[in-house]
Design a protein around this motif. Sequence first.
Motif, PDB file in Angstrom:
ATOM      1  N   LEU A  97       0.847  -1.203  -0.018  1.00 31.81           N
ATOM      2  CA  LEU A  97       0.072   0.142  -0.099  1.00 31.81           C
ATOM      3  C   LEU A  97       0.904   1.198   0.043  1.00 31.81           C
ATOM      4  N   PRO A  98       0.591   2.214  -0.625  1.00 28.10           N
ATOM      5  CA  PRO A  98       1.415   3.488  -0.748  1.00 28.10           C
ATOM      6  C   PRO A  98       1.328   4.137   0.383  1.00 28.10           C
ATOM      7  N   VAL A  99       0.352   4.415   1.056  1.00 29.77           N
ATOM      8  CA  VAL A  99       0.271   4.883   2.489  1.00 29.77           C
ATOM      9  C   VAL A  99      -0.134   3.649   3.541  1.00 29.77           C
ATOM     10  N   ASP A 100       0.642   3.601   4.427  1.00 30.36           N
ATOM     11  CA  ASP A 100       0.112   2.778   5.350  1.00 30.36           C
ATOM     12  C   ASP A 100      -0.004   3.456   6.731  1.00 30.36           C
ATOM     13  N   VAL A 101      -1.303   3.828   7.286  1.00 34.80           N
ATOM     14  CA  VAL A 101      -1.616   4.407   8.257  1.00 34.80           C
ATOM     15  C   VAL A 101      -1.434   3.097   9.431  1.00 34.80           C
ATOM     16  N   ARG A 102      -0.683   3.634  10.524  1.00 32.42           N
ATOM     17  CA  ARG A 102      -0.724   2.535  11.557  1.00 32.42           C
ATOM     18  C   ARG A 102      -1.275   2.899  12.904  1.00 32.42           C
ATOM     19  N   ILE A 103      -2.198   2.724  13.217  1.00 28.87           N
ATOM     20  CA  ILE A 103      -2.771   3.178  14.573  1.00 28.87           C
ATOM     21  C   ILE A 103      -2.186   2.534  15.747  1.00 28.87           C
ATOM     22  N   ARG A 104      -1.744   3.310  16.780  1.00 32.00           N
ATOM     23  CA  ARG A 104      -1.291   2.734  18.060  1.00 32.00           C
ATOM     24  C   ARG A 104      -2.189   3.416  19.201  1.00 32.00           C
ATOM     25  N   PRO A 105      -3.123   2.947  19.519  1.00 29.10           N
ATOM     26  CA  PRO A 105      -3.915   3.274  20.751  1.00 29.10           C
ATOM     27  C   PRO A 105      -3.439   3.291  21.861  1.00 29.10           C
ATOM     28  N   TRP A 106      -2.808   4.439  22.378  1.00 30.45           N
ATOM     29  CA  TRP A 106      -1.786   4.406  23.729  1.00 30.45           C
ATOM     30  C   TRP A 106      -2.782   4.277  24.839  1.00 30.45           C
ATOM     31  N   TYR A 107      -2.366   3.848  25.747  1.00 30.29           N
ATOM     32  CA  TYR A 107      -2.967   3.815  27.333  1.00 30.29           C
ATOM     33  C   TYR A 107      -4.220   2.988  27.396  1.00 30.29           C
TER      34      TYR A 107
END
Lengths: 299, 374
Positions: B161-171
Amino acid sequence: MITLENVTKTFGKQSAVNGVSLEIASGEIFGLVGPDGAGKTTTIRMLCGLLSPTSGNLSVLGAANPEAIKHHLGYVPQRFSLYGDLTVMENIRFIGSLYGQTTDKINALAANVLNFTNLLPFKDRYADNLSGGMKQKLALAAGLMHKPTLFFLDEPTTGVDPVSRREFWQMLYQLNKEGTSIFVSTPYMDEAELCTRVAFMNEGRIISSGSPQELRRSYKYQVFELSTPDRNLKARLKSSGLRDINAFGEKYHLVTDSSPTAITTVKAALAAANISITDLNEISPNLEDVFVALASEVN
Amino acid sequence: MIRLKALLIKEFIQMRRDRLTFVMMIGFPIIQLLVFGFAINTDVKHLPTIVFDQSLSQDSRDFIASLTASQYFDITDASTSYQDVTDHIQSGKTKVGIIIPPDLSANLKHGQSAAIQVIVDASDSMAASSAISAAQMVGQLKSQEIILNRLQGYTGKTFALPVDVRIRPWYNPDFVSAFYMVPGILGIILTMTMVMITSMAIVRERERGTLEQLIVTPLKTHELILGKIIPYVFVGYAQATVALLVGILVFDLPIRGSLGLLYGLTSLFIIASLALGVLISTLSKTQMQAMQMSFFIFLPSILLSGFMFPREAMPLFFNWLGNLLPLTFYLQILRGIILKGVGLSVLWTQILALVVFIAIVLTISIKKFQKKLA
């Protein structure tokens, strides 16, 4: 010791106390006497610093600011104002410590005060479980914990049985003898007789003041006491020229301006109606006669 | 000091004798935490869903399977007409309706766009937004998959994928609602009991007539007010301890920051709430009035403090209004210490806000309280 100058208190448009001036010396048992709604409670509350007068000046123990003299005041409100969920002893200790007394002193005083008010056997009872008379004694006892020089009592014996009333007044006399000045309000004329000085209050005004003897002496009329089985006397004697007819239990007090003619008319009227007279004698006026006359003169 | 001590002794004796109230003060937090901690979940999953599949193809079954796999949709009904879908949503039997056109497979095969309609009952906005984002996510993933497959088919190469959004929900990576709710409920419980108890405290003495006796004694206003606050600081601490224990033992609440700091700062919030109650008490003439004024504080505390609704979404005025409530700051402290593990260096603004609040409210109360009856 207490001075009121033209003191007025209004609540909204209602005036409770209206231009009252009084001077009370120390060492007295001063009685503020009048019917319900006369303004007695409001007057006492102003003297204790519970209410501020709307206008006029008052000073108690030489101070205009009530906060300054609270250490020297005792106060028994009309309504029981201690804690029902505390015992007699706990209430007394609590009020005692509010006056800054140390624990040792409180223990010594409490024993004394409970003894004086005959409450010692009830010291562990919840105040809620005391009779009306005992509650008032407790209020008195709590008020004595700091040995006040001036003690205010607002109708302390209202709703209290006759025996307790007498006991209560004996305590007040004892305190007075030991040097405490007492300011008491009461609706009962028999209690007014027990005071060294009395002020009659009606509809927010002081209508007269003096010792009970002085007040009786100032009375301008004559009083006859009539005992009769008839219960409809007022209507029957309406046109016999009497000033006033007041029922005192089973008896009537007939008030006249000039005795000889009025009394003969009364006798004639009763004879005509075929009503027997058990007794009819001139008596010296009691304080209630004096009060009723003064109140009607003002009106 | 003797006077204040006498007042405290009296308050403790009365508190001890009023067993029911005392039991309620400790029992309430436990019950409320258990109920709300389990019941409230802001992440709305398992929405009842009706499907009107006109395609009845492998592709449509694939798509429905992905929807179900997301856990947001529970397919409870299959429909045979558009009207049926409408009826189900109208009657509330289902919250979501999915309509798959008959030409789905044909369009996909010919490289044309295939429209799948997702109808959402937006009368319940929280459920609706959950459904919308979940459906969008599933749709996009599906499209990506198809496009990547096609590209691979044409070129024979694999593509990233050209843009790979990686979400890290902290806490709170697993979005455990309880982690978010328990500190909030702790704050709400403290607000309710502390404000309510003290708002009654002085006005009760007024109603019962005992204030009349207190006023004629040399007792000072600040002594009376402190005497009404100090005993309930202990009650507040008991409540906070009980609530935290329930949070830790029942909901596995992690305490990432310093427990000592949490306890210390809790005192600020307790005192702020008690001061607010005392202010109400000095302003009201009857216990009824005090009760009503307390409720006037509770609702904004729940709605504007960030307990349930994000403060970021509020118009500026209401956001600012929320800053007048001690709970707003305490929630930031609670979540900060419990979930983020932050310390004084981060929380000093909140601390300052609470201290200022206490100072102002207590000053007004002492000024406002007249040692008079009327």
